[in-house]
Design an enzyme around this catalytic site. Structure first.
Site, PDB file in Angstrom:
ATOM      1  N   THR A 166       0.868  -1.187   0.000  1.00  0.00           N
ATOM      2  CA  THR A 166       0.000   0.000   0.000  1.00  0.00           C
ATOM      3  C   THR A 166       0.902   1.233   0.000  1.00  0.00           C
ATOM      4  O   THR A 166       1.334   1.672  -1.048  1.00  0.00           O
ATOM      5  CB  THR A 166      -0.972  -0.001   1.208  1.00  0.00           C
ATOM      6  OG1 THR A 166      -0.234  -0.225   2.409  1.00  0.00           O
ATOM      7  CG2 THR A 166      -2.035  -1.082   1.047  1.00  0.00           C
ATOM      8  N   LYS A 192       4.104  -6.916   3.915  1.00  0.00           N
ATOM      9  CA  LYS A 192       3.868  -5.504   3.679  1.00  0.00           C
ATOM     10  C   LYS A 192       3.598  -4.848   5.019  1.00  0.00           C
ATOM     11  O   LYS A 192       3.123  -5.474   5.967  1.00  0.00           O
ATOM     12  CB  LYS A 192       2.712  -5.284   2.701  1.00  0.00           C
ATOM     13  CG  LYS A 192       1.336  -5.713   3.176  1.00  0.00           C
ATOM     14  CD  LYS A 192       0.561  -4.719   4.026  1.00  0.00           C
ATOM     15  CE  LYS A 192       0.524  -3.353   3.399  1.00  0.00           C
ATOM     16  NZ  LYS A 192      -0.214  -2.401   4.301  1.00  0.00           N
ATOM     17  N   THR A 203      -0.978  -1.466   8.488  1.00  0.00           N
ATOM     18  CA  THR A 203      -1.504  -2.804   8.458  1.00  0.00           C
ATOM     19  C   THR A 203      -0.384  -3.730   8.046  1.00  0.00           C
ATOM     20  O   THR A 203       0.232  -3.503   7.032  1.00  0.00           O
ATOM     21  CB  THR A 203      -2.667  -2.905   7.467  1.00  0.00           C
ATOM     22  OG1 THR A 203      -3.657  -1.980   7.840  1.00  0.00           O
ATOM     23  CG2 THR A 203      -3.265  -4.267   7.413  1.00  0.00           C
ATOM     24  N   GLU A 289       5.871   4.717   7.686  1.00  0.00           N
ATOM     25  CA  GLU A 289       5.476   5.836   6.820  1.00  0.00           C
ATOM     26  C   GLU A 289       6.246   7.102   7.179  1.00  0.00           C
ATOM     27  O   GLU A 289       6.213   7.564   8.314  1.00  0.00           O
ATOM     28  CB  GLU A 289       3.967   6.054   6.904  1.00  0.00           C
ATOM     29  CG  GLU A 289       3.211   4.983   6.125  1.00  0.00           C
ATOM     30  CD  GLU A 289       1.722   4.974   6.418  1.00  0.00           C
ATOM     31  OE1 GLU A 289       1.299   5.643   7.371  1.00  0.00           O
ATOM     32  OE2 GLU A 289       0.994   4.295   5.679  1.00  0.00           O
ATOM     33  N   ASN A 415      -0.645  10.103   6.321  1.00  0.00           N
ATOM     34  CA  ASN A 415      -1.813   9.645   7.023  1.00  0.00           C
ATOM     35  C   ASN A 415      -2.921  10.695   7.081  1.00  0.00           C
ATOM     36  O   ASN A 415      -4.063  10.382   7.444  1.00  0.00           O
ATOM     37  CB  ASN A 415      -1.433   9.186   8.431  1.00  0.00           C
ATOM     38  CG  ASN A 415      -0.784   7.827   8.399  1.00  0.00           C
ATOM     39  OD1 ASN A 415      -1.456   6.817   8.198  1.00  0.00           O
ATOM     40  ND2 ASN A 415       0.528   7.785   8.546  1.00  0.00           N
ATOM     41  N   SER A 420      -7.416   9.754  -0.015  1.00  0.00           N
ATOM     42  CA  SER A 420      -7.536  10.478  -1.285  1.00  0.00           C
ATOM     43  C   SER A 420      -6.581   9.954  -2.327  1.00  0.00           C
ATOM     44  O   SER A 420      -5.737   9.119  -2.055  1.00  0.00           O
ATOM     45  CB  SER A 420      -7.285  11.965  -1.050  1.00  0.00           C
ATOM     46  OG  SER A 420      -6.024  12.177  -0.480  1.00  0.00           O
TER      47      SER A 420
END
Length: 420
Positions: A166, A192, A203, A289, A415, A420
């Protein structure tokens, strides 16, 4: 590349060789990954398949979040007989908080894939990752499954690992081989995970394949032990996801004598599995991230291992510690602060803190008090992309390592507009 690994008792000088191939490296495993269009406007691969040419012993571990994705319920149901032959995975939609519709669609994914592979529905496991609370486009998956199945190949691990990503910034796959007697055993993996990660088993998804022959009950015990030392010691942001899952398939095609007790062969396998999962877990932490560096917090001198893990995670999850690491600031007071609110008994006046990296090491706190140190050297040590925070509690003989990452501006950006 060979390494000798002996983290677990009972194994000495295990000779491991890292190889290419990911989840298809072990005998009898194929994989594929395609784009079926689950996320509007995206052209990335979003549907993956792992397939064993013969039925395999299987085991899984799942998120501790009370809110669970529909695929977890279906996979746990299908694993009641402790065997499986295929795993279908989608990215772009977590299929979570969708009520009966989500459960029906997760089940449908397995039945559609089973039909295409000429398997029973309960021989197929399912996993999903992506945005929560959006109905899953089952028609896109239905239309993609024939191509997904047709594309199965020994070279398909790369496409499969791409399809489960992702916000990951790099692929996470690994394979290794070792010997039990004269039988070569291979383990492959893909995973992942980037944000929303405090696994306890976000996740975060991990899929492991091996050609080892092992009793299903022992396969589950090995997975549980290994995950406890690896994936469950990763935290990017303290958020335990709804869809975290680790699955392992063992098809026995290495033709070793089947492991039916916790003997030397079991311990050797457990050590190899833990070695592989440690590297994969660290890669997940490294790819948090917006992360710019991997953090390893080493708690030593603890009263017990559980205390060490809790204290380490408190440090790794502290936003103030994480931002200090992002700024390469040796603000060790934030570390003692994070230890202090972990609700674990320790003596602050016995704590030593040091930072280490490939640029060197520097001790900044001794017996709970500051030490004179060169700020320029500290900055240099903390500017590397992998940093160790070493904490000695001086209370006992137990230790634990946990992994996380720094907290950058980019984490908020990613985040803040994830949907979007």
């Amino acid at each position: 590349m060979h390494r000798h690994f002996s983290q677990l008792k009972g194994v000495i000088n295990l000779d491991i060789k890292y190889i290419d191939g990911g989840v298809t490296a072990p005998n009898g495993f194929l994989a594929s990954g395609i784009h079926c269009g689950l996320k509007p406007g995206s052209l990335k691969k979003d549907l993956a398949l792992i397939y064993s040419e013969i039925p395999a012993a299987a085991a899984g571990m799942y998120t501790k979040n009370k809110v669970k994705g529909a695929p977890i319920y279906i996979t746990k149901e299908h694993l009641s007989n402790k065997k499986a032959q295929a795993i279908i995975i989608n990215s772009g939609n977590a299929n979570t908080c969708n009520g009966d519709d989500g459960l029906h669609k997760a089940k449908k994914m397995t039945s559609l894939q089973a039909k295409e592979l000429n398997l029973k529905t309960d021989e197929v496991l399912v996993a999903s990752t992506g945005v929560i609370g959006v109905p899953l486009n089952i028609d896109a998956i239905k239309n993609g499954i024939p191509m997904l199945t047709k594309n199965l190949s020994k070279d398909g691990s790369n496409d499969a690992s791409l399809a489960i990503m992702t916000t990951d910034t790099f692929q996470k796959q690994l394979a290794l081989e070792f010997y039990l007697g004269d039988k070569k055993i291979t383990i492959g993996s893909m995973a992942k995970g980037s944000g929303m990660i405090e696994p306890n088993m976000g996740t975060m998804l991990s899929f492991i394949t091996t050609d080892l022959s092992i009793a299903p009950e022992l396969l589950h015990e090995a997975l549980q032990s290994s995950v406890g030392l690896t994936y469950n010691r990763v935290s990017v942001d303290g958020d335990t996801s709804t869809n975290d899952m680790v699955l392992i398939l063992a098809n026995g095609l290495a033709e070793n004598p089947t492991i039916t007790e916790k003997d030397e062969s079991y311990n050797t396998f457990l050590s190899a599995l833990t070695e592989l999962n440690t590297i994969m877990a660290k890669n997940i932490a490294k790819d948090g991230e917006g992360a710019t560096k991997l953090l390893e917090c080493q708690i030593i001198g603890a009263k017990n291992e559980k205390d060490a893990v809790v204290l380490g995670k408190s440090v790794i999850n502290s936003s103030l510690v994480k931002t200090a690491m992002f700024g390469s600031d040796a603000n060790w007071g934030r570390i003692l602060c994070a230890l202090g609110y972990a609700n674990i008994d320790f003596d602050p006046e016995k704590v030593d803190v040091a930072f280490e990296s490939t640029a060197g090491s520097i001790k900044v706190c001794e017996a709970g008090s500051s030490l004179p140190f060169d700020e320029d050297i500290a900055k240099k040590v903390l500017s590397e992309n992998e940093v160790i925070i070493k904490i000695n509690l001086s209370l006992g003989g137990y230790s634990a390592y946990v992994w996380g990452c720094d907290l950058s501006y980019e984490y908020v950006k990613i985040n803040g507009d994830y949907r979007s």
